[in-house]
Design a protein around this motif. Sequence first.
Motif, PDB file in Angstrom:
ATOM      1  N   VAL A   1       0.848  -1.190   0.000  1.00  0.00           N
ATOM      2  CA  VAL A   1       0.000   0.000   0.000  1.00  0.00           C
ATOM      3  C   VAL A   1       0.883   1.239   0.000  1.00  0.00           C
ATOM      4  O   VAL A   1       1.757   1.404   0.861  1.00  0.00           O
ATOM      5  CB  VAL A   1      -0.927   0.017   1.227  1.00  0.00           C
ATOM      6  CG1 VAL A   1      -1.781   1.279   1.230  1.00  0.00           C
ATOM      7  CG2 VAL A   1      -1.825  -1.223   1.228  1.00  0.00           C
ATOM      8  N   THR A   2       0.695   2.101  -0.967  1.00  0.00           N
ATOM      9  CA  THR A   2       1.499   3.309  -1.089  1.00  0.00           C
ATOM     10  C   THR A   2       0.571   4.485  -1.395  1.00  0.00           C
ATOM     11  O   THR A   2      -0.646   4.351  -1.400  1.00  0.00           O
ATOM     12  CB  THR A   2       2.577   3.146  -2.176  1.00  0.00           C
ATOM     13  OG1 THR A   2       3.441   4.290  -2.168  1.00  0.00           O
ATOM     14  CG2 THR A   2       1.966   2.969  -3.561  1.00  0.00           C
ATOM     15  N   VAL A   3       1.149   5.635  -1.624  1.00  0.00           N
ATOM     16  CA  VAL A   3       0.372   6.827  -1.954  1.00  0.00           C
ATOM     17  C   VAL A   3       0.891   7.389  -3.271  1.00  0.00           C
ATOM     18  O   VAL A   3       2.097   7.593  -3.435  1.00  0.00           O
ATOM     19  CB  VAL A   3       0.475   7.897  -0.843  1.00  0.00           C
ATOM     20  CG1 VAL A   3      -0.261   9.164  -1.266  1.00  0.00           C
ATOM     21  CG2 VAL A   3      -0.093   7.360   0.465  1.00  0.00           C
ATOM     22  N   ALA A   4       0.001   7.615  -4.206  1.00  0.00           N
ATOM     23  CA  ALA A   4       0.367   8.179  -5.506  1.00  0.00           C
ATOM     24  C   ALA A   4      -0.598   9.313  -5.828  1.00  0.00           C
ATOM     25  O   ALA A   4      -1.822   9.122  -5.791  1.00  0.00           O
ATOM     26  CB  ALA A   4       0.304   7.110  -6.594  1.00  0.00           C
TER      27      ALA A   4
ATOM     28  N   GLY B   1      -1.383  11.759  -4.034  1.00  0.00           N
ATOM     29  CA  GLY B   1      -2.199  12.093  -2.877  1.00  0.00           C
ATOM     30  C   GLY B   1      -3.270  11.069  -2.545  1.00  0.00           C
ATOM     31  O   GLY B   1      -4.002  11.228  -1.564  1.00  0.00           O
ATOM     32  N   GLU B   2      -3.364  10.017  -3.355  1.00  0.00           N
ATOM     33  CA  GLU B   2      -4.371   8.986  -3.135  1.00  0.00           C
ATOM     34  C   GLU B   2      -3.701   7.652  -2.795  1.00  0.00           C
ATOM     35  O   GLU B   2      -2.656   7.314  -3.346  1.00  0.00           O
ATOM     36  CB  GLU B   2      -5.232   8.805  -4.397  1.00  0.00           C
ATOM     37  CG  GLU B   2      -6.017  10.039  -4.798  1.00  0.00           C
ATOM     38  CD  GLU B   2      -7.132  10.366  -3.817  1.00  0.00           C
ATOM     39  OE1 GLU B   2      -7.647   9.413  -3.179  1.00  0.00           O
ATOM     40  OE2 GLU B   2      -7.477  11.559  -3.681  1.00  0.00           O
ATOM     41  N   GLU B   3      -4.313   6.917  -1.878  1.00  0.00           N
ATOM     42  CA  GLU B   3      -3.791   5.598  -1.535  1.00  0.00           C
ATOM     43  C   GLU B   3      -3.980   4.640  -2.704  1.00  0.00           C
ATOM     44  O   GLU B   3      -5.019   4.633  -3.350  1.00  0.00           O
ATOM     45  CB  GLU B   3      -4.514   5.068  -0.291  1.00  0.00           C
ATOM     46  CG  GLU B   3      -3.947   3.782   0.246  1.00  0.00           C
ATOM     47  CD  GLU B   3      -4.607   3.337   1.540  1.00  0.00           C
ATOM     48  OE1 GLU B   3      -5.442   2.412   1.482  1.00  0.00           O
ATOM     49  OE2 GLU B   3      -4.315   3.948   2.591  1.00  0.00           O
ATOM     50  N   SER B   4      -2.956   3.860  -2.980  1.00  0.00           N
ATOM     51  CA  SER B   4      -3.045   2.875  -4.057  1.00  0.00           C
ATOM     52  C   SER B   4      -2.311   1.606  -3.635  1.00  0.00           C
ATOM     53  O   SER B   4      -1.495   1.619  -2.711  1.00  0.00           O
ATOM     54  CB  SER B   4      -2.442   3.432  -5.357  1.00  0.00           C
ATOM     55  OG  SER B   4      -1.059   3.696  -5.192  1.00  0.00           O
TER      56      SER B   4
ATOM     57  N   PRO C   1       4.092   3.716   3.453  1.00  0.00           N
ATOM     58  CA  PRO C   1       3.691   4.695   4.456  1.00  0.00           C
ATOM     59  C   PRO C   1       3.016   4.089   5.685  1.00  0.00           C
ATOM     60  O   PRO C   1       2.962   4.721   6.741  1.00  0.00           O
ATOM     61  CB  PRO C   1       2.738   5.607   3.692  1.00  0.00           C
ATOM     62  CG  PRO C   1       2.224   4.778   2.574  1.00  0.00           C
ATOM     63  CD  PRO C   1       3.348   3.868   2.192  1.00  0.00           C
ATOM     64  N   ARG C   2       2.514   2.858   5.568  1.00  0.00           N
ATOM     65  CA  ARG C   2       1.738   2.274   6.670  1.00  0.00           C
ATOM     66  C   ARG C   2       2.530   2.177   7.965  1.00  0.00           C
ATOM     67  O   ARG C   2       1.989   2.402   9.056  1.00  0.00           O
ATOM     68  CB  ARG C   2       1.228   0.878   6.255  1.00  0.00           C
ATOM     69  CG  ARG C   2       0.516   0.128   7.377  1.00  0.00           C
ATOM     70  CD  ARG C   2      -0.169  -1.126   6.848  1.00  0.00           C
ATOM     71  NE  ARG C   2       0.740  -2.077   6.240  1.00  0.00           N
ATOM     72  CZ  ARG C   2       1.394  -3.023   6.927  1.00  0.00           C
ATOM     73  NH1 ARG C   2       1.244  -3.132   8.232  1.00  0.00           N
ATOM     74  NH2 ARG C   2       2.188  -3.864   6.287  1.00  0.00           N
TER      75      ARG C   2
END
Length: 233
Positions: A142-145, A147-150, A178-179
């Motif tokens: 789980v990451t952020v791309a 500004g949205e979680e993806s 980021p988790r």
Amino acid sequence: MTLTLTVSDEVRALAPGFTHLAVEAHGLVNGPSTEASAALLDDAARRLAARLDGRAPHEDPHMAAWRAVYTAFGSKPSRTRNSAEALARRALADGGLPRINLLVDLYNAVSVAHLIPVGGEDLDLVRGGMRLVRATGEEEFVTVAGGEESVEHPDAGEVVWCDATGVTCRRWNWRQGPRTRLTERTVSGVFLLESLAPLPVAELVAAGTELAELLQKFSPGAEVTVRAPESVA
């Protein structure tokens, strides 16, 4: 409770001589970067420049070993660099090292000064033990791309750190999710230092000891434990 760290047989076969050392800390105090943590980053850049003595980071024997291992599991080391090489390049560039937060600044300074990959995880956000494995390609990262979680999936055969929930770091130590990252709310953390031959284990221990001393200095009263290094024969 002490966090369990395990290395799979597949990774052991891929990288004989791999050694990792964990520094576990409780009662930490995090916050924004300070003048003191910024000074540590600047000093680390000076120590790195002296260590390299005009060479590029990838020409260092330890970084060359990491490049060889990245190639062995199918990653292009000039595109997805191990964390120590990536930080070293930034340290030597005009912009210098980024200031993230106090705890991240401390472990980044140690990483750059010793040219050793170092990562930090919030122990309260890790689920179960952590394992270093070769991915099947079905695991979730789980990451952020934008500004949205993806959700991404590692490549099959890619070396990843994971916990019971999913991947915490892709391509061994290239990109942390980021988790479990250290934030200004973090009070307990585990810091993982990783090395390959030809880096002497004594150098890894020295880096871990330096990090532990910095954590104790910036979080007075914290309980900090340096675990013995664990090598892959």
